[in-house]
Each structure stands twice: as structure tokens, then as C-alpha cells.
Write an enzyme that holds these catalytic residues in place. Structure first.
Site, PDB file in Angstrom:
ATOM      1  N   ASN A  96       5.059   6.595  -6.982  1.00  0.00           N
ATOM      2  CA  ASN A  96       5.441   5.306  -7.564  1.00  0.00           C
ATOM      3  C   ASN A  96       4.492   4.810  -8.657  1.00  0.00           C
ATOM      4  O   ASN A  96       4.747   3.786  -9.272  1.00  0.00           O
ATOM      5  CB  ASN A  96       5.597   4.224  -6.464  1.00  0.00           C
ATOM      6  CG  ASN A  96       6.680   4.592  -5.478  1.00  0.00           C
ATOM      7  OD1 ASN A  96       7.821   4.850  -5.879  1.00  0.00           O
ATOM      8  ND2 ASN A  96       6.359   4.662  -4.202  1.00  0.00           N
ATOM      9  N   ARG A 105       6.488  -1.877 -12.315  1.00  0.00           N
ATOM     10  CA  ARG A 105       6.495  -2.070 -10.875  1.00  0.00           C
ATOM     11  C   ARG A 105       5.659  -3.287 -10.463  1.00  0.00           C
ATOM     12  O   ARG A 105       4.461  -3.331 -10.746  1.00  0.00           O
ATOM     13  CB  ARG A 105       5.887  -0.805 -10.257  1.00  0.00           C
ATOM     14  CG  ARG A 105       5.642  -0.854  -8.808  1.00  0.00           C
ATOM     15  CD  ARG A 105       4.766   0.310  -8.367  1.00  0.00           C
ATOM     16  NE  ARG A 105       4.680   0.314  -6.936  1.00  0.00           N
ATOM     17  CZ  ARG A 105       3.776   0.982  -6.248  1.00  0.00           C
ATOM     18  NH1 ARG A 105       2.881   1.727  -6.858  1.00  0.00           N
ATOM     19  NH2 ARG A 105       3.764   0.920  -4.941  1.00  0.00           N
ATOM     20  N   TYR A 163       0.310  -5.163  -9.621  1.00  0.00           N
ATOM     21  CA  TYR A 163      -0.298  -3.983 -10.251  1.00  0.00           C
ATOM     22  C   TYR A 163      -0.590  -4.156 -11.741  1.00  0.00           C
ATOM     23  O   TYR A 163      -1.156  -3.249 -12.360  1.00  0.00           O
ATOM     24  CB  TYR A 163       0.613  -2.770 -10.043  1.00  0.00           C
ATOM     25  CG  TYR A 163       0.784  -2.406  -8.581  1.00  0.00           C
ATOM     26  CD1 TYR A 163      -0.286  -1.930  -7.841  1.00  0.00           C
ATOM     27  CD2 TYR A 163       2.016  -2.561  -7.942  1.00  0.00           C
ATOM     28  CE1 TYR A 163      -0.141  -1.604  -6.490  1.00  0.00           C
ATOM     29  CE2 TYR A 163       2.176  -2.234  -6.593  1.00  0.00           C
ATOM     30  CZ  TYR A 163       1.095  -1.764  -5.883  1.00  0.00           C
ATOM     31  OH  TYR A 163       1.233  -1.445  -4.553  1.00  0.00           O
ATOM     32  N   ALA A 207       1.066   5.228  -1.477  1.00  0.00           N
ATOM     33  CA  ALA A 207       1.363   4.987  -0.055  1.00  0.00           C
ATOM     34  C   ALA A 207       0.964   6.158   0.841  1.00  0.00           C
ATOM     35  O   ALA A 207       0.805   5.977   2.055  1.00  0.00           O
ATOM     36  CB  ALA A 207       2.843   4.671   0.109  1.00  0.00           C
ATOM     37  N   GLU A 212     -11.411   7.803  -4.058  1.00  0.00           N
ATOM     38  CA  GLU A 212     -10.106   7.174  -3.825  1.00  0.00           C
ATOM     39  C   GLU A 212     -10.075   5.822  -4.547  1.00  0.00           C
ATOM     40  O   GLU A 212     -11.005   5.028  -4.401  1.00  0.00           O
ATOM     41  CB  GLU A 212      -9.934   6.980  -2.313  1.00  0.00           C
ATOM     42  CG  GLU A 212      -8.621   6.358  -1.902  1.00  0.00           C
ATOM     43  CD  GLU A 212      -8.547   6.141  -0.385  1.00  0.00           C
ATOM     44  OE1 GLU A 212      -9.056   6.971   0.392  1.00  0.00           O
ATOM     45  OE2 GLU A 212      -7.973   5.104   0.004  1.00  0.00           O
TER      46      GLU A 212
HETATM   47  C1  DQA Z   1      -1.889   1.425  -4.166  1.00  0.00           C
HETATM   48  C2  DQA Z   1      -1.869   0.704  -2.816  1.00  0.00           C
HETATM   49  C3  DQA Z   1      -0.900   1.368  -1.852  1.00  0.00           C
HETATM   50  O1  DQA Z   1      -0.868   0.660  -0.614  1.00  0.00           O
HETATM   51  C4  DQA Z   1       0.495   1.384  -2.434  1.00  0.00           C
HETATM   52  O2  DQA Z   1       1.373   2.064  -1.577  1.00  0.00           O
HETATM   53  C5  DQA Z   1       0.546   1.943  -3.809  1.00  0.00           C
HETATM   54  C6  DQA Z   1      -0.495   1.563  -4.760  1.00  0.00           C
HETATM   55  C7  DQA Z   1      -2.770   0.682  -5.204  1.00  0.00           C
HETATM   56  O3  DQA Z   1      -3.137   1.313  -6.197  1.00  0.00           O
HETATM   57  O4  DQA Z   1      -3.062  -0.502  -5.038  1.00  0.00           O
HETATM   58  O5  DQA Z   1       1.473   2.647  -4.180  1.00  0.00           O
HETATM   59  O6  DQA Z   1      -2.447   2.720  -3.985  1.00  0.00           O
END
Ligand code: DQA
Length: 151
Positions: A11, A18, A23, A77, A98
Site C-alpha cells: 500500500n 492514501r 501519511y 501492515a 524499520e
Molecule cells: C505504516 C504503518 C502500518 O501500520 C501500516 O499498515 C502501513 C504504513 C507507516 O509507515 O506508518 O501501511 O508502516
């Protein structure tokens, strides 16, 4: 010349469109350009990839072993669900940072737990797209410090 892999999971190709309140308005291309600029100024190159598929992300992590110096990874996710991605990270020698754009700890409870964080070098959360940039800067310092120790 060093090499960094920037991996974005499911995503994140939708960034910009989105949920912009969560975001922001920048796209994956904007993130890639920003990180590339930081790295190229320091004689590092960037390989950037995005996939919505768990198996593809696993393959790319395997292929990166002993090829790149560090991986910046927003697993989307899959962070909260994927034992397979955790095992892939454990299986390689390359350090992984991460990154999450949003503050996952201020959101739904199912986002509070990362299956991947324990096998990563560290985690950057909630600082928007700057998190990617901070990870790149950290790798530049971390890798250079490691080289100095070896010499
Ligand atoms: C994410 C946080 C995750 O919980 C979410 O599913 C995403 C984006 C973030 O960058 O804040 O797709 O990784």
C-alpha cells in the site's frame, strides 16, 4: 562506493493519495529522490523497490544479502503479521532499519506490535517521511564507523 536498499511494502505505492491526513502528501518517488540525494552526496548508491507482495519482499531481502550495506524497510501492515519477513531478515547479514511514517503507537492497538523490530538494528516511527532520511544518515555513520573499527 556503498549501496543501500530502500524497501517499501504493501500500500505504500498509494502514498500521496492514501489517507493524507495520516501519511502526508509525498509519494514514494519523492521519498526515493530525497534518500538518493542524501546518499549520492556521500558516495553511496540507492536501490529502491516497492511491492504489495510478501513473497516478493522476502526474495528481495534474500537477494540483498552481502550485496548491499544496509536496508531501510517500511514493511507496511506486514510489520504486524509476518513471521516469514522476520525470518527473512534474520537469515541475512545485512542490518535493517524499520521505518514507519505514522506513529503506530498512537493508532489502533494492532499496530502497536512489530514482529520485525526484534531482528532489526532499530526502528524509526512517527517522524513522517523524514524517518527514511534519518535511517539513511544513520547507515552512513554506522557503516563508516564499522569500517574504521576494522581498519
Ligand atoms: C505504516 C504503518 C502500518 O501500520 C501500516 O499498515 C502501513 C504504513 C507507516 O509507515 O506508518 O501501511 O508502516
Amino acid at each position: 562506493m556503498g549501496k543501500i536498499l530502500l524497501l517499501n511494502g504493501p500500500n505504500l505505492n498509494r502514498l500521496g493519495k492514501r489517507e493524507p491526513d495520516i501519511y502526508g502528501h509525498e509519494t514514494v518517488e519523492d521519498i526515493v529522490r530525497m534518500v538518493e540525494k542524501t546518499l549520492s552526496g556521500n558516495n553511496y548508491s540507492l536501490i529502491a523497490k516497492q511491492s504489495n507482495h510478501e513473497g516478493q519482499l522476502i526474495d528481495w531481502i534474500h537477494e540483498a544479502d552481502d550485496v548491499v550495506d544496509g536496508i531501510i524497510f517500511n514493511p507496511g501492515a506486514y510489520t504486524h503479521t509476518s513471521i516469514a519477513l522476520r525470518d527473512a531478515i534474520s537469515s541475512i547479514n545485512v542490518p535493517v532499519i524499520e521505518v514507519h511514517i505514522s506513529n503506530v503507537h498512537a493508532r489502533e492497538e494492532f499496530r502497536h506490535h512489530s514482529l520485525l523490530a526484534p531482528v532489526c538494528l532499530g526502528q524509526i516511527v512517527g517522524l513522517g517521511i523524514h524517518g527514511y532520511q534519518l535511517a539513511a544518515n544513520y547507515f552512513l555513520e554506522f557503516i563508516e564507523a564499522g569500517r574504521e573499527e576494522v581498519e
